[in-house]
Design a protein around this motif. Structure first.
Motif, PDB file in Angstrom:
ATOM      1  N   LEU A 268       0.837  -1.199   0.000  1.00  0.00           N
ATOM      2  CA  LEU A 268       0.000   0.000   0.000  1.00  0.00           C
ATOM      3  C   LEU A 268       0.874   1.252   0.000  1.00  0.00           C
ATOM      4  O   LEU A 268       0.639   2.190  -0.776  1.00  0.00           O
ATOM      5  N   ALA A 269       1.903   1.259   0.814  1.00  0.00           N
ATOM      6  CA  ALA A 269       2.809   2.409   0.879  1.00  0.00           C
ATOM      7  C   ALA A 269       3.509   2.624  -0.453  1.00  0.00           C
ATOM      8  O   ALA A 269       3.587   3.762  -0.952  1.00  0.00           O
ATOM      9  N   ILE A 270       3.999   1.556  -1.042  1.00  0.00           N
ATOM     10  CA  ILE A 270       4.713   1.676  -2.325  1.00  0.00           C
ATOM     11  C   ILE A 270       3.780   2.176  -3.418  1.00  0.00           C
ATOM     12  O   ILE A 270       4.148   3.037  -4.220  1.00  0.00           O
ATOM     13  N   ALA A 271       2.563   1.656  -3.433  1.00  0.00           N
ATOM     14  CA  ALA A 271       1.597   2.100  -4.447  1.00  0.00           C
ATOM     15  C   ALA A 271       1.269   3.577  -4.276  1.00  0.00           C
ATOM     16  O   ALA A 271       1.257   4.334  -5.256  1.00  0.00           O
ATOM     17  N   TYR A 272       1.015   3.995  -3.055  1.00  0.00           N
ATOM     18  CA  TYR A 272       0.719   5.413  -2.815  1.00  0.00           C
ATOM     19  C   TYR A 272       1.901   6.299  -3.218  1.00  0.00           C
ATOM     20  O   TYR A 272       1.703   7.370  -3.786  1.00  0.00           O
ATOM     21  N   ALA A 273       3.107   5.840  -2.940  1.00  0.00           N
ATOM     22  CA  ALA A 273       4.285   6.627  -3.323  1.00  0.00           C
ATOM     23  C   ALA A 273       4.372   6.749  -4.839  1.00  0.00           C
ATOM     24  O   ALA A 273       4.664   7.834  -5.360  1.00  0.00           O
ATOM     25  N   ARG A 274       4.094   5.664  -5.544  1.00  0.00           N
ATOM     26  CA  ARG A 274       4.118   5.724  -7.013  1.00  0.00           C
ATOM     27  C   ARG A 274       3.039   6.656  -7.552  1.00  0.00           C
ATOM     28  O   ARG A 274       3.186   7.234  -8.623  1.00  0.00           O
ATOM     29  N   LEU A 275       1.961   6.805  -6.797  1.00  0.00           N
ATOM     30  CA  LEU A 275       0.880   7.722  -7.187  1.00  0.00           C
ATOM     31  C   LEU A 275       1.134   9.142  -6.696  1.00  0.00           C
ATOM     32  O   LEU A 275       0.294  10.015  -6.859  1.00  0.00           O
ATOM     33  N   ASP A 276       2.270   9.368  -6.070  1.00  0.00           N
ATOM     34  CA  ASP A 276       2.668  10.657  -5.505  1.00  0.00           C
ATOM     35  C   ASP A 276       1.697  11.115  -4.409  1.00  0.00           C
ATOM     36  O   ASP A 276       1.440  12.296  -4.242  1.00  0.00           O
ATOM     37  N   GLU A 277       1.185  10.163  -3.671  1.00  0.00           N
ATOM     38  CA  GLU A 277       0.332  10.424  -2.499  1.00  0.00           C
ATOM     39  C   GLU A 277       1.173  10.112  -1.264  1.00  0.00           C
ATOM     40  O   GLU A 277       0.938   9.140  -0.551  1.00  0.00           O
ATOM     41  N   MET A 278       2.188  10.944  -1.051  1.00  0.00           N
ATOM     42  CA  MET A 278       3.189  10.653  -0.027  1.00  0.00           C
ATOM     43  C   MET A 278       2.604  10.610   1.379  1.00  0.00           C
ATOM     44  O   MET A 278       3.023   9.786   2.190  1.00  0.00           O
ATOM     45  N   HIS A 279       1.633  11.462   1.677  1.00  0.00           N
ATOM     46  CA  HIS A 279       1.058  11.438   3.025  1.00  0.00           C
ATOM     47  C   HIS A 279       0.366  10.100   3.303  1.00  0.00           C
ATOM     48  O   HIS A 279       0.429   9.577   4.409  1.00  0.00           O
ATOM     49  N   LEU A 280      -0.255   9.515   2.270  1.00  0.00           N
ATOM     50  CA  LEU A 280      -0.904   8.212   2.433  1.00  0.00           C
ATOM     51  C   LEU A 280       0.141   7.093   2.515  1.00  0.00           C
ATOM     52  O   LEU A 280      -0.029   6.127   3.265  1.00  0.00           O
ATOM     53  N   ALA A 281       1.213   7.232   1.746  1.00  0.00           N
ATOM     54  CA  ALA A 281       2.301   6.249   1.803  1.00  0.00           C
ATOM     55  C   ALA A 281       2.919   6.235   3.201  1.00  0.00           C
ATOM     56  O   ALA A 281       3.181   5.168   3.772  1.00  0.00           O
ATOM     57  N   ILE A 282       3.130   7.429   3.750  1.00  0.00           N
ATOM     58  CA  ILE A 282       3.703   7.542   5.096  1.00  0.00           C
ATOM     59  C   ILE A 282       2.765   6.926   6.131  1.00  0.00           C
ATOM     60  O   ILE A 282       3.195   6.193   7.021  1.00  0.00           O
ATOM     61  N   ARG A 283       1.480   7.185   5.993  1.00  0.00           N
ATOM     62  CA  ARG A 283       0.502   6.610   6.931  1.00  0.00           C
ATOM     63  C   ARG A 283       0.539   5.074   6.888  1.00  0.00           C
ATOM     64  O   ARG A 283       0.520   4.414   7.924  1.00  0.00           O
ATOM     65  N   ALA A 284       0.606   4.506   5.681  1.00  0.00           N
ATOM     66  CA  ALA A 284       0.660   3.044   5.552  1.00  0.00           C
ATOM     67  C   ALA A 284       1.936   2.489   6.194  1.00  0.00           C
ATOM     68  O   ALA A 284       1.895   1.452   6.873  1.00  0.00           O
ATOM     69  N   LEU A 285       3.051   3.178   5.999  1.00  0.00           N
ATOM     70  CA  LEU A 285       4.301   2.714   6.607  1.00  0.00           C
ATOM     71  C   LEU A 285       4.258   2.810   8.126  1.00  0.00           C
ATOM     72  O   LEU A 285       4.793   1.944   8.824  1.00  0.00           O
TER      73      LEU A 285
END
Length: 190
Positions: free
Chosen positions: A124-141
């Motif tokens: 989930l974090a990697i996918a959000y990062a690829r979508l440039d949704e860094m705040h969501l990627a950080i939350r997943a991590l």
């Protein structure tokens, strides 16, 4: 021969690392006693260990349907279903970025089914990062690291993503100030 004898032989096969033979014994036990939820459950575990996920899900579903009160069967089924969703999501990750939101949706479903899945939070974090949704990627991590505070990849990615997020926020802030100055200049304000 009865089902219990077949189960005993299946376990003997497992101890010899002969999982294909174990599967045959579990299947025989089920043929002898098809309504026994524990036989389906045991076969499901062996299928899962043998990377036969769809068969594992099928028998986990049978066990859960035969004995819906047994929490182990239900949790096992949900865990396997989550793994199945992650497999589908990984295929979408490899296809193209246009399908990433669909992959995210599958991974979110996997997290709902198995909220202890480290792999799901990482994907989930990697996918959000690829979508440039860094705040969501950080939350997943951060959710991943709640489950496993020593997760090396999670720690490394969190550091990287937080730095990327900070840089993005600084660029956004700087461009906002520049736009404001430009507007003031164009309107004649100082």
């Amino acid at each position: 021969m009865d089902g219990e004898y077949a189960i005993k032989k299946a376990y003997e096969s497992i101890l010899k690392h002969d999982f294909e033979q174990a599967i045959r014994w579990f299947e025989l036990a089920i043929a002898l006693k098809p309504e026994c939820a524990s036989y389906h459950y045991k076969l499901s575990i062996t299928y899962a260990r043998s990377n036969k996920l769809q068969k594992a899900i099928h028998h986990a579903g049978r066990a859960s349907a035969l004995d819906p009160q047994d929490e182990h069967y239900v949790l096992h089924l949900q865990h396997l279903q989550a793994k199945g969703l992650l497999v589908e999501a990984e295929k979408l990750f490899e296809e193209s970025d246009e399908r990433l939101w669909l992959a995210v949706s599958l991974v979110q479903q996997a997290v709902e089914l198995d909220p202890l899945s480290l792999e799901a939070f990482l994907l989930l974090a990697i996918a959000y990062a690829r979508l440039d949704e860094m705040h969501l990627a950080i939350r997943a991590l951060k959710e991943l690291l709640k489950l496993d505070p020593a997760h090396a990849i999670g720690i490394r990615l969190l550091s990287e993503y937080e730095l990327t997020w900070k840089q993005k926020m600084q660029r956004t802030s700087t461009s906002g100030v520049q736009k404001e100055r430009k507007l003031k200049h164009e309107s004649g304000e100082n």
